[in-house]
Design an enzyme around this catalytic site. Sequence first.
Site, mmCIF file in Angstrom:
data_model
loop_
_atom_site.group_PDB
_atom_site.id
_atom_site.type_symbol
_atom_site.label_atom_id
_atom_site.label_comp_id
_atom_site.label_asym_id
_atom_site.label_seq_id
_atom_site.Cartn_x
_atom_site.Cartn_y
_atom_site.Cartn_z
ATOM 1 C CD1 TRP A 269 58.184 -18.837 24.525
ATOM 2 C CD2 TRP A 269 60.372 -18.575 24.165
ATOM 3 N NE1 TRP A 269 58.814 -20.025 24.830
ATOM 4 C CE2 TRP A 269 60.149 -19.897 24.619
ATOM 5 C CE3 TRP A 269 61.690 -18.177 23.864
ATOM 6 C CZ2 TRP A 269 61.178 -20.824 24.782
ATOM 7 C CZ3 TRP A 269 62.710 -19.095 24.030
ATOM 8 C CH2 TRP A 269 62.457 -20.397 24.487
ATOM 9 C CG ASP B 176 63.394 -16.649 18.675
ATOM 10 O OD1 ASP B 176 63.617 -17.686 18.017
ATOM 11 O OD2 ASP B 176 62.871 -16.671 19.812
ATOM 12 C CE LYS C 30 58.328 -24.406 18.859
ATOM 13 N NZ LYS C 30 57.503 -24.308 20.001
HETATM 14 N N1 KET Z 1 61.647 -18.878 20.350
HETATM 15 C C1 KET Z 1 60.315 -18.803 20.403
HETATM 16 C C2 KET Z 1 59.656 -17.547 19.955
HETATM 17 C C3 KET Z 1 59.586 -19.902 20.874
HETATM 18 O O1 KET Z 1 58.266 -19.796 20.883
HETATM 19 C C4 KET Z 1 60.240 -21.063 21.296
HETATM 20 C C5 KET Z 1 59.480 -22.193 21.829
HETATM 21 C C6 KET Z 1 61.640 -21.089 21.191
HETATM 22 C C7 KET Z 1 62.314 -19.973 20.732
HETATM 23 C C8 KET Z 1 62.488 -22.245 21.611
HETATM 24 O O2 KET Z 1 62.220 -23.445 21.071
HETATM 25 P P1 KET Z 1 63.310 -24.625 21.102
HETATM 26 O O3 KET Z 1 62.546 -25.824 21.465
HETATM 27 O O4 KET Z 1 64.365 -24.286 22.106
HETATM 28 O O5 KET Z 1 63.848 -24.653 19.714
HETATM 29 N N2 KET Z 1 58.272 -22.089 22.226
HETATM 30 C C9 KET Z 1 57.356 -23.144 22.678
HETATM 31 C C10 KET Z 1 57.939 -24.171 23.583
HETATM 32 C C11 KET Z 1 58.606 -23.646 24.818
HETATM 33 O O6 KET Z 1 58.085 -22.766 25.505
HETATM 34 O O7 KET Z 1 59.724 -24.146 25.099
HETATM 35 C C12 KET Z 1 56.108 -22.483 23.279
HETATM 36 O O8 KET Z 1 56.062 -21.235 23.371
HETATM 37 O O9 KET Z 1 55.158 -23.201 23.618
#
Ligand code: KET
Length: 452
Positions: free
Chosen positions: A181, A262, A298
């Site tokens: 990511w 994560d 999610k």
């Molecule tokens: N870890 C991973 C692997 C991840 O894909 C995301 C979010 C997060 C943490 C953080 O999510 P949060 O909203 O802070 O709980 N990924 C999606 C959104 C983004 O990039 O912020 C994405 O990859 O589309």
Amino acid sequence: MKTNDFSSSSSSSPSDRRIGALLRHLTAGTDADRVSSVFASPTSGGAGGSVFAHLVQAPEDAILGVTIAYNKDPSPIKLNLGVGAYRTEEGKPLVLNVVRKAEQQLINDRSRIKEYLPIVGLVEFNKLSAKLILGADSPAIRENRVTTVECLSGTGSLRVGGEFLARHYHQKTIYIPQPTWGNHPKIFTLAGLSVKTYRYYDPSTRGLNFQGLLEDLSAAPQGSIVLLHACAHNPTGVDPTLEQWEQIRKLMRSKGLMPFFDSAYQGFASGSLDTDAKPIRMFVADGGELLVAQSYAKNMGLYGERVGALSIVCKAADVAGRVESQLKLVIRPMYSNPPIHGASIVAVILRDRNLFNEWTLELKAMADRIISMRKQLFEALRARGTPGDWTHIIKQIGMFTFTGLNPAQVSYMTKEYHIYMTSDGRISMAGLSSKTVPHLADAIHAVVTKAL
Ligand code: KET
């Protein structure tokens, strides 16, 4: 194994590294003159000019910027497969039914107040979050060896955990998978850690480079931190099997490598919360220490509520208590204490057996819809006779398919078909519906037969 530009010397202090990282961040893409102008007199704005006039326009974020570009497109056929956010068959964002019920319950409760939470957040939420990820019967929880703090979703949990490690852990290097990511390297660099990568994905098989992974982790210095995606690896959709996880665990424990999980997609990979948490629980079962960052963005659809948790599993209860006291010192100057609403929603759902069961059904329905999108897209490409092997679409797991399309192909699909996705060829399957599959399949077919 590669050392990236964003990593820095492991001998400097966390604050030195953070300042160094910030400087590199500020001066990225500038020439020497412009770099020195950053340090020019802050009052030298010129005749009525701004003291910020020297700033260069920063690029949009590689993932969130896709939504910005999509919003600007007036085309009626546009399709956003960029950000990992669930959409219904009608292409609409989804608020889960259980979330609506929990919110109603919260609103009806007139005794609820809006005082500050403690620095560690909502204590009941923390306990329930630890149970959700580690298992209700976890020995670590029973022995009070786990400390959990509410943080600002997955990102905030990673950031707090990263800074805690930079301050208090003897090794300052974190190994992240290649690819990963896009926010990971930035989060950990700014937290004061040095970032290196380990091999993860093999483009030729579109699967796991397990040999490369084992070699790189074997070569990592004793005690290094290793970032692991608990399930539904982003962006590749490729996860180790349980047998492979067991080998990774043995290797990491034999070298004293510190796991930092994560967990942003618990329940989204298999549809089962417990199955998706298995790799973490294997590492807890051996009695060793680890960190885990949880997100409810999610799996409960609470994206904008920014609710998540950081748990640190320790070897003894007294250590966990001291760890928590130090986490508070990380959090207090960062944002003081976390927000109350999202964590309250989660606590209502997790504490009530009926709501919890209803949640698992809604979660399973989301995971199943994504799996069905995989099948439909695969079939649509087969029906078109699109050249190439597309079985990875049905083999990969979680929200994303790592298509293998290159940046030129992606940009062609955006320009000609108004399909938006990240330039690495990742598509969010959760953004697709039965109605839009043919449009995407047409675009992929066109672009791969064009030899771009
Ligand atoms: N870890 C991973 C692997 C991840 O894909 C995301 C979010 C997060 C943490 C953080 O999510 P949060 O909203 O802070 O709980 N990924 C999606 C959104 C983004 O990039 O912020 C994405 O990859 O589309």
